[in-house]
Design a protein around this motif. Sequence first.
Motif, PDB file in Angstrom:
ATOM      1  N   ASP A   1      13.614  14.119   4.362  1.00 32.17           N
ATOM      2  CA  ASP A   1      13.714  13.394   2.964  1.00 32.17           C
ATOM      3  C   ASP A   1      12.399  13.267   2.270  1.00 32.17           C
ATOM      4  N   ARG A   2      12.459  13.100   0.885  1.00 34.39           N
ATOM      5  CA  ARG A   2      11.328  13.009   0.089  1.00 34.39           C
ATOM      6  C   ARG A   2      11.332  11.580  -0.720  1.00 34.39           C
ATOM      7  N   PHE A   3      10.227  11.179  -1.049  1.00 29.31           N
ATOM      8  CA  PHE A   3      10.146   9.798  -1.666  1.00 29.31           C
ATOM      9  C   PHE A   3       9.767   9.808  -3.142  1.00 29.31           C
ATOM     10  N   ASP A   4      10.185   9.214  -4.059  1.00 25.57           N
ATOM     11  CA  ASP A   4       9.865   9.107  -5.363  1.00 25.57           C
ATOM     12  C   ASP A   4       9.666   7.821  -5.883  1.00 25.57           C
TER      13      ASP A   4
ATOM     14  N   SER B   1       0.969  -1.149  -0.155  1.00 28.11           N
ATOM     15  CA  SER B   1      -0.060  -0.032   0.016  1.00 28.11           C
ATOM     16  C   SER B   1       0.832   1.202  -0.004  1.00 28.11           C
ATOM     17  N   ILE B   2       1.996   1.250   0.727  1.00 29.04           N
ATOM     18  CA  ILE B   2       2.894   2.367   0.996  1.00 29.04           C
ATOM     19  C   ILE B   2       3.499   2.700  -0.467  1.00 29.04           C
ATOM     20  N   LYS B   3       3.785   1.457  -1.314  1.00 26.34           N
ATOM     21  CA  LYS B   3       4.448   1.719  -2.620  1.00 26.34           C
ATOM     22  C   LYS B   3       3.496   2.180  -3.538  1.00 26.34           C
ATOM     23  N   ALA B   4       2.097   1.483  -3.679  1.00 28.54           N
ATOM     24  CA  ALA B   4       1.018   2.050  -4.258  1.00 28.54           C
ATOM     25  C   ALA B   4       0.701   3.595  -4.220  1.00 28.54           C
ATOM     26  N   CYS B   5       0.732   3.790  -2.988  1.00 28.91           N
ATOM     27  CA  CYS B   5       0.500   5.347  -2.420  1.00 28.91           C
ATOM     28  C   CYS B   5       1.579   6.278  -3.169  1.00 28.91           C
TER      29      CYS B   5
ATOM     30  N   MET C   1       3.352   5.346  -6.172  1.00 25.27           N
ATOM     31  CA  MET C   1       3.249   5.446  -7.452  1.00 25.27           C
ATOM     32  C   MET C   1       2.094   6.286  -7.872  1.00 25.27           C
ATOM     33  N   GLY C   2       1.139   6.538  -7.171  1.00 20.14           N
ATOM     34  CA  GLY C   2       0.074   7.526  -7.505  1.00 20.14           C
ATOM     35  C   GLY C   2       0.339   8.895  -7.144  1.00 20.14           C
TER      36      GLY C   2
ATOM     37  N   LEU D   1      11.948  -0.373   1.011  1.00 22.18           N
ATOM     38  CA  LEU D   1      11.467   0.022  -0.498  1.00 22.18           C
ATOM     39  C   LEU D   1      12.764   0.598  -1.239  1.00 22.18           C
ATOM     40  N   VAL D   2      13.511   1.611  -0.570  1.00 23.78           N
ATOM     41  CA  VAL D   2      14.591   2.255  -0.937  1.00 23.78           C
ATOM     42  C   VAL D   2      15.689   1.249  -1.262  1.00 23.78           C
ATOM     43  N   GLU D   3      15.953   0.324   0.026  1.00 24.95           N
ATOM     44  CA  GLU D   3      16.942  -0.622  -0.366  1.00 24.95           C
ATOM     45  C   GLU D   3      16.548  -1.597  -1.279  1.00 24.95           C
ATOM     46  N   LEU D   4      15.430  -2.106  -1.623  1.00 29.60           N
ATOM     47  CA  LEU D   4      14.935  -2.838  -2.611  1.00 29.60           C
ATOM     48  C   LEU D   4      14.976  -2.336  -4.183  1.00 29.60           C
ATOM     49  N   GLY D   5      15.416  -1.159  -3.885  1.00 32.55           N
ATOM     50  CA  GLY D   5      15.157  -0.185  -5.361  1.00 32.55           C
ATOM     51  C   GLY D   5      13.854   0.004  -5.839  1.00 32.55           C
ATOM     52  N   ASP D   6      12.829  -0.192  -5.241  1.00 26.95           N
ATOM     53  CA  ASP D   6      11.490  -0.096  -5.593  1.00 26.95           C
ATOM     54  C   ASP D   6      11.216   1.682  -5.810  1.00 26.95           C
ATOM     55  N   VAL D   7      11.773   2.287  -4.711  1.00 29.73           N
ATOM     56  CA  VAL D   7      11.409   3.702  -4.419  1.00 29.73           C
ATOM     57  C   VAL D   7      12.855   4.408  -4.230  1.00 29.73           C
TER      58      VAL D   7
END
Length: 134
Positions: free
Chosen positions: A68-71, A12-16, A18-19, A52-58
């Motif tokens: 910090d901001r996230f993208d 859900s965090i990742k989907a949030c 991405m949107g 998610l940052v460590e996994l390279g998804d964000v």
Amino acid sequence: MKTLKYSRQRESIKACLMGRRDHPTADHVYLSIRQQYPNISLGTVYRNLNLLVELGDVRKLSFGCGPDRFDADLTPHYHFVCRQCGAIADLPMKTSSRLNLEAQQFCEGVIDSHLTYFYGLCKDCMSDRITKEP
């Protein structure tokens, strides 16, 4: 490599992310996710964002001041940061591979990418400044 357990909250965090195109802070993500998961803690959001940052998804964006901001947009692109209000926007321009080649002349290692942030005043802050001037 350790297998990562599936997490609805992490998805859900990742989907949030991405949107969104506003490059939210962890606090903003937390406020959005709480609507779906009212019992989620801020610590859980921080841990999952960092995972998610460590996994390279964000991508985590650090601009030197402020949180910090996230993208979730992992394509190569540049950002504009307003020095006054802190707004962050993607710049719809091509990234320059030539910049990597130019920088390579000054580096003994191998340059394969770069991050570039452009700083200034956004349109809203510019119009505020104009209307406030005597």
